[in-house]
Design a protein around this motif. Structure first.
Motif, mmCIF file in Angstrom:
data_model
loop_
_atom_site.group_PDB
_atom_site.id
_atom_site.type_symbol
_atom_site.label_atom_id
_atom_site.label_comp_id
_atom_site.label_asym_id
_atom_site.label_seq_id
_atom_site.Cartn_x
_atom_site.Cartn_y
_atom_site.Cartn_z
ATOM 1 N N ALA A 156 0.553 -1.284 -0.490
ATOM 2 C CA ALA A 156 0.047 0.233 0.427
ATOM 3 C C ALA A 156 1.291 1.256 -0.001
ATOM 4 C CB ALA A 156 -0.583 0.493 0.608
ATOM 5 N N LEU A 157 1.932 0.500 0.418
ATOM 6 C CA LEU A 157 2.811 2.277 0.315
ATOM 7 C C LEU A 157 3.253 2.651 -0.612
ATOM 8 C CD1 LEU A 157 3.730 4.441 2.417
ATOM 9 C CD2 LEU A 157 5.910 3.457 3.311
ATOM 10 N N ALA A 158 3.532 1.942 -0.797
ATOM 11 C CA ALA A 158 4.367 1.561 -2.662
ATOM 12 C C ALA A 158 4.185 1.855 -3.403
ATOM 13 C CB ALA A 158 5.097 0.023 -2.878
ATOM 14 N N LEU A 159 2.277 1.311 -3.690
ATOM 15 C CA LEU A 159 1.396 2.235 -4.352
ATOM 16 C C LEU A 159 0.922 3.894 -4.103
ATOM 17 C CD1 LEU A 159 -1.180 -1.103 -4.926
ATOM 18 C CD2 LEU A 159 0.910 -0.288 -6.387
ATOM 19 N N THR A 160 1.064 4.415 -2.954
ATOM 20 C CA THR A 160 1.232 5.357 -2.653
ATOM 21 C C THR A 160 1.590 5.791 -2.752
ATOM 22 O OG1 THR A 160 1.137 5.316 -0.501
ATOM 23 C CG2 THR A 160 -1.529 4.947 -1.297
ATOM 24 N N PHE A 183 -8.204 6.632 7.072
ATOM 25 C CA PHE A 183 -8.520 7.400 5.453
ATOM 26 C C PHE A 183 -9.489 6.368 4.912
ATOM 27 C CE2 PHE A 183 -4.651 10.399 6.045
ATOM 28 C CZ PHE A 183 -5.389 11.247 5.811
ATOM 29 N N GLN A 184 -9.554 5.182 5.621
ATOM 30 C CA GLN A 184 -10.324 4.128 4.621
ATOM 31 C C GLN A 184 -12.342 4.796 5.150
ATOM 32 O OE1 GLN A 184 -9.563 1.365 2.923
ATOM 33 N NE2 GLN A 184 -11.801 1.423 2.864
ATOM 34 N N SER A 185 -12.135 5.137 6.068
ATOM 35 C CA SER A 185 -13.594 5.694 6.352
ATOM 36 C C SER A 185 -13.480 7.046 4.866
ATOM 37 C CB SER A 185 -14.084 6.059 7.869
ATOM 38 O OG SER A 185 -12.921 7.303 8.111
ATOM 39 N N GLN A 186 -12.306 8.125 5.062
ATOM 40 C CA GLN A 186 -12.796 9.143 4.076
ATOM 41 C C GLN A 186 -13.060 8.840 2.820
ATOM 42 O OE1 GLN A 186 -9.615 11.865 5.133
ATOM 43 N NE2 GLN A 186 -9.901 11.534 7.239
ATOM 44 N N LEU A 187 -12.031 7.775 2.299
ATOM 45 C CA LEU A 187 -12.240 6.992 1.167
ATOM 46 C C LEU A 187 -13.185 6.394 1.057
ATOM 47 C CD1 LEU A 187 -10.569 6.685 -0.785
ATOM 48 C CD2 LEU A 187 -9.792 4.791 -0.216
ATOM 49 N N SER A 188 -14.213 5.732 1.985
ATOM 50 C CA SER A 188 -14.957 4.915 1.865
ATOM 51 C C SER A 188 -16.805 6.183 1.758
ATOM 52 C CB SER A 188 -15.070 4.133 2.543
ATOM 53 O OG SER A 188 -14.683 2.804 2.866
ATOM 54 N N ALA A 189 -16.770 6.696 2.466
ATOM 55 C CA ALA A 189 -17.464 7.886 2.304
ATOM 56 C C ALA A 189 -17.659 8.875 1.376
ATOM 57 C CB ALA A 189 -17.952 8.928 3.575
ATOM 58 N N ALA A 190 -16.370 8.665 -0.225
ATOM 59 C CA ALA A 190 -16.007 9.752 -1.006
ATOM 60 C C ALA A 190 -17.245 8.884 -2.172
ATOM 61 C CB ALA A 190 -14.977 9.628 -1.762
ATOM 62 N N THR A 250 -17.537 11.091 -4.901
ATOM 63 C CA THR A 250 -16.791 11.219 -6.219
ATOM 64 C C THR A 250 -15.628 10.558 -6.599
ATOM 65 O OG1 THR A 250 -16.308 13.421 -6.646
ATOM 66 C CG2 THR A 250 -18.413 13.167 -6.479
ATOM 67 N N ASP A 251 -14.432 10.703 -7.456
ATOM 68 C CA ASP A 251 -13.791 10.129 -7.694
ATOM 69 C C ASP A 251 -12.981 11.148 -7.556
ATOM 70 O OD1 ASP A 251 -14.547 7.956 -8.812
ATOM 71 O OD2 ASP A 251 -14.335 8.075 -11.617
ATOM 72 N N ALA A 252 -13.637 12.281 -7.920
ATOM 73 C CA ALA A 252 -12.738 13.584 -7.515
ATOM 74 C C ALA A 252 -12.282 13.509 -5.814
ATOM 75 C CB ALA A 252 -12.805 15.301 -7.767
ATOM 76 N N GLU A 253 -13.369 13.278 -5.246
ATOM 77 C CA GLU A 253 -13.154 13.068 -3.987
ATOM 78 C C GLU A 253 -12.488 12.223 -3.146
ATOM 79 O OE1 GLU A 253 -17.244 13.198 -1.729
ATOM 80 O OE2 GLU A 253 -17.477 14.822 -2.247
ATOM 81 N N ALA A 254 -12.129 11.154 -3.553
ATOM 82 C CA ALA A 254 -11.782 9.527 -2.936
ATOM 83 C C ALA A 254 -10.315 9.934 -3.584
ATOM 84 C CB ALA A 254 -12.092 8.809 -4.363
ATOM 85 N N GLN A 255 -9.655 10.946 -5.783
ATOM 86 C CA GLN A 255 -8.346 11.053 -5.363
ATOM 87 C C GLN A 255 -7.967 12.164 -4.546
ATOM 88 O OE1 GLN A 255 -8.695 12.774 -9.663
ATOM 89 N NE2 GLN A 255 -8.521 10.445 -10.516
ATOM 90 N N ASP A 256 -9.203 12.732 -4.121
ATOM 91 C CA ASP A 256 -8.349 13.513 -2.846
ATOM 92 C C ASP A 256 -7.651 13.156 -1.317
ATOM 93 O OD1 ASP A 256 -8.053 16.615 -1.847
ATOM 94 O OD2 ASP A 256 -9.535 15.787 0.075
ATOM 95 N N VAL A 257 -8.692 11.630 -0.682
ATOM 96 C CA VAL A 257 -8.172 11.572 0.511
ATOM 97 C C VAL A 257 -7.112 10.411 -0.137
ATOM 98 C CG1 VAL A 257 -9.111 9.329 1.688
ATOM 99 C CG2 VAL A 257 -10.707 10.978 0.827
ATOM 100 N N GLN A 258 -7.186 9.840 -1.328
ATOM 101 C CA GLN A 258 -6.401 9.020 -1.451
ATOM 102 C C GLN A 258 -4.786 10.246 -1.188
ATOM 103 O OE1 GLN A 258 -7.374 7.704 -5.644
ATOM 104 N NE2 GLN A 258 -7.477 5.583 -4.475
#
Length: 126
Positions: free
Chosen positions: A11-15, A63-70, A72-80
């Motif tokens: 996960a860290l490598a990918l991020t 961040f998993q809970s924030q990602l699940s709550a996104a 739109t794709d833009a919101e998910a990208q912001d969280v990531q």
């Protein structure tokens, strides 16, 4: 159930990969991958890896809970993006680079004895 060390390392490598590639000049060749062998890792390396691992685990959970709550794709990208920045900061404040964390994780995963020792260190920190 324990999360395998490889899951957090991956996960860290990918991020971190996206940021590292974006910062590398196009004409520069990638440095060779240097994976420390098991004998080269000190107890201090394992301790530091465990400390970073547990912090990254907490960050991923947050961040998993924030990602699940996104919604739109833009919101998910912001969280990531925020998760990537925070994860990189966690590793950096311990004096390591994300690449160092990943290579140490690879070495730990390649050696059953080191993996067991590191999992115990991680469990002691939770």
């Amino acid at each position: 159930m324990e999360r395998p060390i490889i899951a957090i390392v991956a996960a860290l490598a990918l991020t971190c990969a996206g940021g590292a590639l974006a910062q590398r000049p196009a004409d520069r060749e990638a440095p060779p991958s240097v994976t420390p062998n098991a004998q080269a890792l000190s107890d201090n390396d394992l301790e530091k890896f465990a400390d970073i691992y547990v912090e990254l685990e907490h960050t991923a959970d947050k961040f998993q809970s924030q990602l699940s709550a996104a919604k739109t794709d833009a919101e998910a990208q912001d969280v990531q993006s925020r998760m990537q920045e925070e994860s990189t900061a966690i590793v950096s404040k311990r004096g390591w680079t994300p690449e160092r964390f990943v290579t140490v994780g690879d070495a730990i995963n390649a050696d059953q004895t080191l993996a067991e020792k590191t999992l115990k260190l991680i469990a002691d920190r939770r």
